[in-house]
Write an enzyme that holds these catalytic residues in place. Structure first.
Site, PDB file in Angstrom:
ATOM      1  N   GLU A  84      38.009 -17.555  -5.659  1.00  0.00           N
ATOM      2  CA  GLU A  84      39.166 -16.827  -5.143  1.00  0.00           C
ATOM      3  C   GLU A  84      39.080 -16.580  -3.640  1.00  0.00           C
ATOM      4  O   GLU A  84      40.094 -16.559  -2.944  1.00  0.00           O
ATOM      5  CB  GLU A  84      39.307 -15.488  -5.872  1.00  0.00           C
ATOM      6  CG  GLU A  84      39.631 -15.596  -7.355  1.00  0.00           C
ATOM      7  CD  GLU A  84      41.099 -15.894  -7.637  1.00  0.00           C
ATOM      8  OE1 GLU A  84      41.782 -16.454  -6.758  1.00  0.00           O
ATOM      9  OE2 GLU A  84      41.557 -15.565  -8.741  1.00  0.00           O
ATOM     10  N   GLY A 110      36.574  -4.002  -9.538  1.00  0.00           N
ATOM     11  CA  GLY A 110      35.309  -3.334  -9.264  1.00  0.00           C
ATOM     12  C   GLY A 110      34.125  -4.247  -9.492  1.00  0.00           C
ATOM     13  O   GLY A 110      34.274  -5.411  -9.878  1.00  0.00           O
ATOM     14  N   LYS A 146      41.490 -10.930  -8.342  1.00  0.00           N
ATOM     15  CA  LYS A 146      41.038 -10.423  -7.052  1.00  0.00           C
ATOM     16  C   LYS A 146      41.408 -11.446  -5.981  1.00  0.00           C
ATOM     17  O   LYS A 146      40.751 -12.481  -5.848  1.00  0.00           O
ATOM     18  CB  LYS A 146      39.528 -10.185  -7.056  1.00  0.00           C
ATOM     19  CG  LYS A 146      39.066  -9.126  -8.052  1.00  0.00           C
ATOM     20  CD  LYS A 146      37.559  -8.979  -8.073  1.00  0.00           C
ATOM     21  CE  LYS A 146      37.117  -7.920  -9.074  1.00  0.00           C
ATOM     22  NZ  LYS A 146      35.640  -7.774  -9.125  1.00  0.00           N
ATOM     23  N   LYS A 160      36.468  -8.561  -0.348  1.00  0.00           N
ATOM     24  CA  LYS A 160      35.012  -8.661  -0.522  1.00  0.00           C
ATOM     25  C   LYS A 160      34.607 -10.079  -0.918  1.00  0.00           C
ATOM     26  O   LYS A 160      33.474 -10.508  -0.659  1.00  0.00           O
ATOM     27  CB  LYS A 160      34.510  -7.626  -1.532  1.00  0.00           C
ATOM     28  CG  LYS A 160      35.053  -7.779  -2.951  1.00  0.00           C
ATOM     29  CD  LYS A 160      34.235  -8.724  -3.824  1.00  0.00           C
ATOM     30  CE  LYS A 160      34.937  -9.004  -5.112  1.00  0.00           C
ATOM     31  NZ  LYS A 160      34.198  -9.971  -5.963  1.00  0.00           N
ATOM     32  N   THR A 178      28.616  -8.728  -5.083  1.00  0.00           N
ATOM     33  CA  THR A 178      28.915 -10.158  -4.907  1.00  0.00           C
ATOM     34  C   THR A 178      28.197 -10.776  -3.718  1.00  0.00           C
ATOM     35  O   THR A 178      28.100 -11.998  -3.639  1.00  0.00           O
ATOM     36  CB  THR A 178      30.432 -10.385  -4.775  1.00  0.00           C
ATOM     37  OG1 THR A 178      30.953  -9.519  -3.767  1.00  0.00           O
ATOM     38  CG2 THR A 178      31.133 -10.106  -6.078  1.00  0.00           C
TER      39      THR A 178
END
Length: 318
Positions: A268, A130, A102, A183, A240
């Site tokens: 990340e 996801g 991600k 996100k 998250t």
């Protein structure tokens, strides 16, 4: 379809454990010592302690052996994927390559699908993303993910689904990979809010405006709005931004409270903030939260100054 997971971090190990419920799975570790340790203990004590490795799960540091599988799940940090693909393109080309990363590549500004297609033009690229934590998947707790691919989707969806891992498919690879990447930036910001003791109301506002920011950039780059509103966007954002299991959220908490964070833990969202900010500038998309996180990560701005800057922005319609 034979499956191998390339990358023995927490998430790769958890996926291998879950997928071994429905057939043999190979797990590849970069270090021979790590592979030998897991094979002997039947546990990834370094990355996912307490989760037993089933007998159907084989472990190896031999990439040639692992990559003999038809489906290869790339479970490695996003900033390492480009170099890995370039180094092993001959071995990986022609396979089904499923990115489990991600993020946005800092060097190119590309997501995993573009990296795969550039390095391995004969491969079939997919994204698995996801709302999920490795510990939950490994324990067999119900989890739903998005599988984004433009080729052989129903067969791949069926093979990667398990009794506790439910996959929903889409052809919108851009939306799926950008939702999962962006996100993480907002999760860092949510952690900053909580670490700085600004309260849950501020976190809710941050998440809402962060989702609007994610959507602006993703839609500009070709994503579909329903993808961003689904598991790989809104669903992952909620998870998250609200759980201390998220490394990005914990990193943000450390920034907000000015406390130390373990540099060995991959976050990340830190690199993605810089990459996303550059994409926003290139496409004329306003991204104030992303810019704030990029500045905080680079130690170019204090938390109090960042909050003041966001609160002093001009009033406007929602």
């Amino acid at each position: 379809m034979k499956i191998a997971v390339l990358g023995a971090g927490a998430f790769g190990t958890a996926l291998a454990i879950s997928l071994s419920q429905t057939g043999p799975v190979a797990l590849w570790a970069r270090e021979a010592s790590h592979a030998a340790e897991m094979a002997a203990r039947r546990e990834n004590a370094r990355r996912l302690p307490g989760a037993s490795l089933p007998e159907a799960l084989s472990i190896s540091s031999d990439l040639a052996r692992a990559s003999a599988a038809e489906v290869l799940l790339l479970a490695m940090p996003m900033q390492q994927m480009g170099a890995f693909l370039a180094a092993h393109r001959t071995r990986l080309d022609g396979k089904i390559l499923v990115s489990c990363s991600k993020g946005i590549d800092l060097a190119t500004g590309q997501g995993p699908v573009a990296l795969i297609e550039a390095a391995c033009p004969g491969a079939r690229a997919a994204v698995l993303t996801g709302p999920s934590f490795a510990a939950d998947i490994a324990r067999g707790l119900p989890t739903a993910l998005t599988l984004a691919t433009r080729a052989d989707a129903p067969n791949l969806q069926a093979r990667l689904s398990t009794p506790t891992l439910r996959l929903y498919r889409t052809t919108d690879t851009v939306g799926a990979e950008l939702g999962g990447a962006l996100k993480n930036v907002i999760a860092i910001a949510a952690g900053v809010v909580i670490g700085a003791k600004l309260g849950d109301s501020a976190r809710a506002a941050l998440m809402t405006r962060g989702f609007a920011e994610m959507s602006r950039l993703a839609l500009k780059l070709g994503a579909r709005p329903e993808t961003l509103a689904g598991l790989s966007g809104f669903g992952d954002l909620v998870l998250t931004c609200t759980s201390a299991q998220s490394r990005n959220f914990r990193f943000g908490q450390a920034l907000g409270s000015d406390t130390a964070f373990d540099a060995a833990i991959t976050v990340e969202g830190a690199a993605t903030a810089r990459a996303a900010m550059e994409l926003g500038l290139r496409h004329g998309i306003e991204m104030p939260i992303t810019a704030m996180i990029a500045a905080l990560v680079g130690r170019e701005l204090s938390v109090s100054d960042a909050v003041s800057a966001l609160l002093s922005r001009p009033l406007k319609e929602e």
